[in-house]
Design a protein around this motif. Structure first.
Motif, PDB file in Angstrom:
ATOM      1  N   GLU A  28      14.577   3.109  -4.247  1.00 40.93           N
ATOM      2  CA  GLU A  28      14.506   3.966  -5.574  1.00 40.93           C
ATOM      3  C   GLU A  28      13.184   4.558  -6.061  1.00 40.93           C
ATOM      4  N   ALA A  29      12.752   5.212  -5.230  1.00 39.20           N
ATOM      5  CA  ALA A  29      11.209   5.526  -5.483  1.00 39.20           C
ATOM      6  C   ALA A  29      11.508   6.681  -6.792  1.00 39.20           C
ATOM      7  N   TYR A  30      12.516   7.167  -6.967  1.00 35.60           N
ATOM      8  CA  TYR A  30      12.668   8.068  -8.273  1.00 35.60           C
ATOM      9  C   TYR A  30      13.438   7.431  -9.328  1.00 35.60           C
ATOM     10  N   ARG A  63      10.547   0.453  -4.881  1.00 36.18           N
ATOM     11  CA  ARG A  63       9.903   1.456  -6.038  1.00 36.18           C
ATOM     12  C   ARG A  63       8.395   2.043  -5.903  1.00 36.18           C
ATOM     13  N   THR A  64       7.960   2.803  -6.542  1.00 39.59           N
ATOM     14  CA  THR A  64       6.790   3.022  -6.161  1.00 39.59           C
ATOM     15  C   THR A  64       5.996   3.670  -7.461  1.00 39.59           C
ATOM     16  N   PHE A  65       4.492   3.709  -7.408  1.00 35.45           N
ATOM     17  CA  PHE A  65       3.655   4.127  -8.497  1.00 35.45           C
ATOM     18  C   PHE A  65       3.350   5.647  -8.038  1.00 35.45           C
ATOM     19  N   SER A  66       3.624   6.123  -6.998  1.00 35.64           N
ATOM     20  CA  SER A  66       3.214   7.394  -6.447  1.00 35.64           C
ATOM     21  C   SER A  66       3.810   8.717  -7.419  1.00 35.64           C
ATOM     22  N   LYS A  67       5.183   8.483  -7.864  1.00 36.01           N
ATOM     23  CA  LYS A  67       5.879   9.665  -8.404  1.00 36.01           C
ATOM     24  C   LYS A  67       5.565   9.544  -9.901  1.00 36.01           C
ATOM     25  N   VAL A 113      19.427   3.330   2.179  1.00 28.57           N
ATOM     26  CA  VAL A 113      19.846   4.489   1.303  1.00 28.57           C
ATOM     27  C   VAL A 113      18.721   4.824   0.231  1.00 28.57           C
ATOM     28  N   SER A 114      18.298   6.048   0.582  1.00 29.58           N
ATOM     29  CA  SER A 114      17.366   6.614  -0.593  1.00 29.58           C
ATOM     30  C   SER A 114      18.469   6.929  -1.759  1.00 29.58           C
ATOM     31  N   ASN A 115      17.786   6.506  -2.833  1.00 30.51           N
ATOM     32  CA  ASN A 115      18.810   6.830  -4.093  1.00 30.51           C
ATOM     33  C   ASN A 115      17.976   6.821  -5.323  1.00 30.51           C
ATOM     34  N   ASN A 155      18.494  10.919  -3.248  1.00 30.68           N
ATOM     35  CA  ASN A 155      17.988  10.768  -1.930  1.00 30.68           C
ATOM     36  C   ASN A 155      17.004  12.019  -1.963  1.00 30.68           C
ATOM     37  N   ASN A 156      15.628  11.591  -1.359  1.00 33.09           N
ATOM     38  CA  ASN A 156      14.732  12.506  -0.962  1.00 33.09           C
ATOM     39  C   ASN A 156      15.036  13.238   0.451  1.00 33.09           C
ATOM     40  N   PRO A 157      15.177  14.432   0.463  1.00 29.96           N
ATOM     41  CA  PRO A 157      14.848  15.559  -0.313  1.00 29.96           C
ATOM     42  C   PRO A 157      16.082  16.429  -0.968  1.00 29.96           C
ATOM     43  N   ASN A 193       1.051  -1.073  -0.039  1.00 32.54           N
ATOM     44  CA  ASN A 193      -0.083  -0.111  -0.097  1.00 32.54           C
ATOM     45  C   ASN A 193       0.833   1.385   0.327  1.00 32.54           C
ATOM     46  N   GLY A 194       1.422   1.428  -1.135  1.00 31.07           N
ATOM     47  CA  GLY A 194       2.526   2.636  -1.242  1.00 31.07           C
ATOM     48  C   GLY A 194       3.952   1.947  -0.867  1.00 31.07           C
ATOM     49  N   GLY A 195       4.965   2.558  -1.227  1.00 25.46           N
ATOM     50  CA  GLY A 195       6.230   2.142  -0.838  1.00 25.46           C
ATOM     51  C   GLY A 195       6.267   2.272   0.886  1.00 25.46           C
ATOM     52  N   ASP A 196       5.539   3.345   1.401  1.00 24.19           N
ATOM     53  CA  ASP A 196       5.632   3.446   2.927  1.00 24.19           C
ATOM     54  C   ASP A 196       5.238   2.230   3.380  1.00 24.19           C
ATOM     55  N   GLU A 197       4.330   1.529   3.115  1.00 15.59           N
ATOM     56  CA  GLU A 197       3.962   0.285   3.972  1.00 15.59           C
ATOM     57  C   GLU A 197       5.082  -0.936   3.688  1.00 15.59           C
ATOM     58  N   THR A 201      17.366  12.731   5.132  1.00 17.14           N
ATOM     59  CA  THR A 201      16.675  11.651   4.103  1.00 17.14           C
ATOM     60  C   THR A 201      15.503  11.549   4.236  1.00 17.14           C
ATOM     61  N   PHE A 202      14.729  10.811   3.668  1.00 19.10           N
ATOM     62  CA  PHE A 202      13.243  10.512   3.782  1.00 19.10           C
ATOM     63  C   PHE A 202      13.103  10.180   5.159  1.00 19.10           C
ATOM     64  N   SER A 203      12.078  10.781   5.915  1.00 18.14           N
ATOM     65  CA  SER A 203      11.783  10.752   7.573  1.00 18.14           C
ATOM     66  C   SER A 203      11.233   9.596   7.763  1.00 18.14           C
ATOM     67  N   LEU A 255      -3.911   6.561  -5.030  1.00 18.27           N
ATOM     68  CA  LEU A 255      -4.158   5.128  -4.903  1.00 18.27           C
ATOM     69  C   LEU A 255      -3.344   4.270  -4.020  1.00 18.27           C
ATOM     70  N   ARG A 256      -2.093   4.517  -3.715  1.00 18.18           N
ATOM     71  CA  ARG A 256      -1.213   3.804  -2.929  1.00 18.18           C
ATOM     72  C   ARG A 256      -1.091   2.478  -3.319  1.00 18.18           C
ATOM     73  N   ALA A 257       0.296   2.490  -4.159  1.00 15.43           N
ATOM     74  CA  ALA A 257       0.819   1.217  -4.658  1.00 15.43           C
ATOM     75  C   ALA A 257       2.299   1.527  -4.811  1.00 15.43           C
ATOM     76  N   GLY A 258       3.224   0.612  -4.170  1.00 16.45           N
ATOM     77  CA  GLY A 258       4.412   0.498  -4.284  1.00 16.45           C
ATOM     78  C   GLY A 258       4.799  -1.050  -4.135  1.00 16.45           C
TER      79      GLY A 258
HETATM   80  C1  LIG Z   1       7.523   8.921  -2.095  1.00 13.16           C
HETATM   81  C2  LIG Z   1       8.527   8.097  -1.609  1.00 13.16           C
HETATM   82  C3  LIG Z   1       8.456   6.644  -1.159  1.00 13.16           C
HETATM   83  C4  LIG Z   1       7.047   6.061  -1.198  1.00 13.16           C
HETATM   84  O1  LIG Z   1       5.810   6.811  -1.378  1.00 13.16           O
HETATM   85  P1  LIG Z   1       4.569   5.811  -1.423  1.00 13.16           P
HETATM   86  O2  LIG Z   1       3.591   6.777  -2.048  1.00 13.16           O
HETATM   87  O3  LIG Z   1       4.321   5.241  -0.129  1.00 13.16           O
HETATM   88  O4  LIG Z   1       4.844   4.625  -2.559  1.00 13.16           O
HETATM   89  C5  LIG Z   1       9.259   6.030  -0.495  1.00 13.16           C
HETATM   90  N1  LIG Z   1      10.823   6.603  -0.508  1.00 13.16           N
HETATM   91  C6  LIG Z   1      10.994   7.779  -0.742  1.00 13.16           C
HETATM   92  C7  LIG Z   1      12.210   8.245  -0.746  1.00 13.16           C
HETATM   93  C8  LIG Z   1       9.927   8.567  -1.353  1.00 13.16           C
HETATM   94  O5  LIG Z   1      10.187   9.913  -1.697  1.00 13.16           O
END
Ligand SMILES: *Cc1c(COP(=O)(O)O)cnc(C)c1O
Length: 378
Positions: free
Chosen positions: A187-189, A211-215, A156-158, A160-162, A85-89, A111-113, A222-225
Motif C-alpha cells: 500500500e505504498a500509495y 507503507r512508505t514515507f517516500s510518496k 499485490v501492489s495496491n 498497482n505501480n505503474p 530503510n524504505g519499503g524496499d528494504e 507491476t513494481f519490479s 531519507l528512506r523510511a517505510g
Molecule cells: C515507492 C514504492 C515502494 C517503496 O518505496 P521506498 O522508497 O523504498 O519506501 C514500494 N512499493 C511500491 C509499489 C512503490 O511504488
C-alpha cells in the motif's frame, strides 16, 4: 594479471533497478511528493539535530518511538510494526524470510519490479500471473496458480505501480482465505487511494501491509517505510533484517512527519485535483490513451513512446518514466502527479510534441524525427 571469478549465476538474469537519475527541471519520474518537507517540520527537525540526536551512537534497531506512533495510529501493538530503510528494504526482508531456493513468489506483472528482482536475487522461483489488458488481476488464474503451485509469498501492489489499478477487496479476501502463504499487500500509495486491507489483519495472520514515507510524506530522500503484520511475522523478519538500517536522523524525521501528518492533507488533495487535470488533459490529446489511476501517477500509451520520452526530456526538460520496454507496457509512459506548474508544463509539452508528430505524419516524415520536424513546422 589476476582475474575475478564470476558472481552467483542468478545475477546473469537480473537487470539492476534503473532509477534513471537524470537532471531535469520538471521531475515526474519517481512518484515523489513535489514539495519538500513543510517549514514547520524542518524547523522542529533542526531543533532535534542540535538538541538530542546522538550521531555518535548506533540507532535504536527497532525504531521504537516511530514504531509506537505507527502502531497507535493503526490500532495495533508495536509488535505488529516493523520499520525499514524504505519499503524496499522490507520487501527484501520478506523475500529473505519467506523465499529462497525451492520456494515460490507469485506476482502480477506489469507491476513494481523490485518483487521479481529480490526473488531472483535470493534464488526464489517467480511465478507471474499476468494482468489482463485493462491491468486488472485475472482472479481465476490467480486462484488456479495458488491451488496448483502452493506459493510461499504472494505480492499485490495496491494500487498497482505503474498502472494505478486497484484489486477488488473481495478478491484479496478470497486469496487470504485460500492460502497460508504470506500475502504482501503493498500500500505504498495508500494515502492517495485511501483504501486499506488493515481491517482484515485480525482475521488473516498471513496478511502483511506495506507503507512508505517516500510518496505522500516527502521523505523519499531519507528512506523510511513500515509494514503492519502479525507479531509472528515481525519476529521472524527481525532475524533477517539489517539491525541498524534505519538511522537516527531518519527515525527522528519520520516520527516528526508522522505525528504532523495532517499537514500533508492539503498536498494530497492538491495531488488528487492535479491527477484529474492530468487524466483530462492527456485524454484530450489526440493519439494518447490514458489509464485511470488511484495513485499519484498516471500511465498513458502513445505511439513511439521512447521518442516522446526523449522529446519531453531534451526539448522541455520534463522527466517521466519510460516503461515501453516492459512486457505488457509497450508504448507506455508514467507521469507523476506534480505541482500545478509542473502539470501545466508537462501537458503543454505533450501538446506540442503530439502536434509535431501529427504534422510529421501529415508530411510523411518518419516518427523518429518528430523533434526536428516540429521545429521546422512552426
Ligand atoms: C515507492 C514504492 C515502494 C517503496 O518505496 P521506498 O522508497 O523504498 O519506501 C514500494 N512499493 C511500491 C509499489 C512503490 O511504488
Amino acid at each position: 594479471m589476476k582475474k575475478l571469478r564470476p558472481p552467483r549465476p542468478e545475477l546473469e538474469n537480473i537487470a539492476a533497478y534503473d532509477a534513471k537519475d537524470v537532471r531535469a527541471d520538471v521531475r515526474l519520474s519517481a512518484n515523489e511528493n513535489p514539495h519538500n518537507l513543510p517549514g514547520e517540520i524542518l524547523d522542529k527537525l533542526a531543533d532535534r539535530v542540535r538538541g538530542d540526536i546522538d550521531f555518535n551512537r548506533y540507532p535504536d534497531p527497532m525504531s521504537t518511538h516511530l514504531r509506537t506512533l505507527i502502531a497507535e495510529a493503526n490500532g495495533l501493538e508495536p509488535s505488529n510494526v516493523l520499520v525499514g530503510n524504505g519499503g524496499d528494504e522490507l520487501i527484501l526482508d520478506i523475500v529473505l524470510g519467506w523465499g529462497g531456493p525451492g520456494r515460490v513468489l507469485v506476482d502480477m506483472p506489469p507491476t513494481f519490479s523490485m518483487y521479481g528482482i529480490d526473488a531472483r536475487m535470493t534464488g526464489t522461483n517467480v511465478i507471474e500471473v499476468p494482468r489482463l489488458a485493462d491491468f486488472s488481476v485475472d482472479g481465476e488464474l490467480l486462484m488456479d496458480v495458488v491451488r496448483e503451485r502452493d506459493p510461499d509469498i504472494i505480492v499485490v501492489s495496491n494500487p498497482n505501480n505503474p498502472t494505478g489499478t486497484m484489486v477488488p477487496e473481495t478478491l484479496l479476501i478470497d486469496l487470504l482465505k485460500a492460502t497460508d502463504a504470506l500475502v504482501l499487500v503493498d500500500e505504498a500509495y495508500f494515502e492517495f487511494s485511501r483504501q486499506t486491507m488493515r481491517p482484515h489483519m485480525e482475521r488473516h495472520h498471513n496478511l502483511v501491509i506495506l507503507r512508505t514515507f517516500s510518496k505522500a510524506f516527502s521523505l523519499a530522500g531519507l528512506r523510511a517505510g513500515y509494514l503492519l503484520a502479525h507479531e509472528d511475522v515481525v519476529r521472524e523478519l527481525t532475524k533477517v533484517r539489517q539491525p541498524y538500517s534505519v538511522n537516527r536522523f531518519t527515525q527522528a524525521a519520520a516520527a516528526l512527519t508522522f505525528r504532523e501528518r495532517m499537514v500533508f492533507e492539503a498536498g494530497i488533495r492538491e495531488a488528487m485535483r492535479n491527477r484529474d487535470r492530468l487524466l483530462h488533459g492527456l485524454s484530450a490529446i489526440t493519439g494518447v490513451e490514458v489509464f485511470p489511476s488511484e495513485a499519484n501517477f498516471v500511465l498513458f500509451r502513445v505511439a513511439h513512446a521512447s521518442a516522446v520520452w526523449r522529446d519531453l526530456l531534451h526539448d522541455h526538460s520534463v522527466l517521466v518514466r519510460d516503461f515501453s520496454r516492459t512486457p505488457g507496457l509497450e508504448d507506455c509512459l508514467r507521469v507523476t502527479v506534480g505541482s500545478d506548474e509542473e502539470i501545466e508544463r508537462f501537458l503543454k509539452a505533450m501538446d506540442e510534441i503530439m502536434a509535431g508528430k501529427r504534422a510529421a505524419d501529415h508530411f510523411g516524415m518518419s516518427a523518429s524525427a518528430t523533434g526536428r520536424v516540429r521545429k521546422a513546422g512552426e
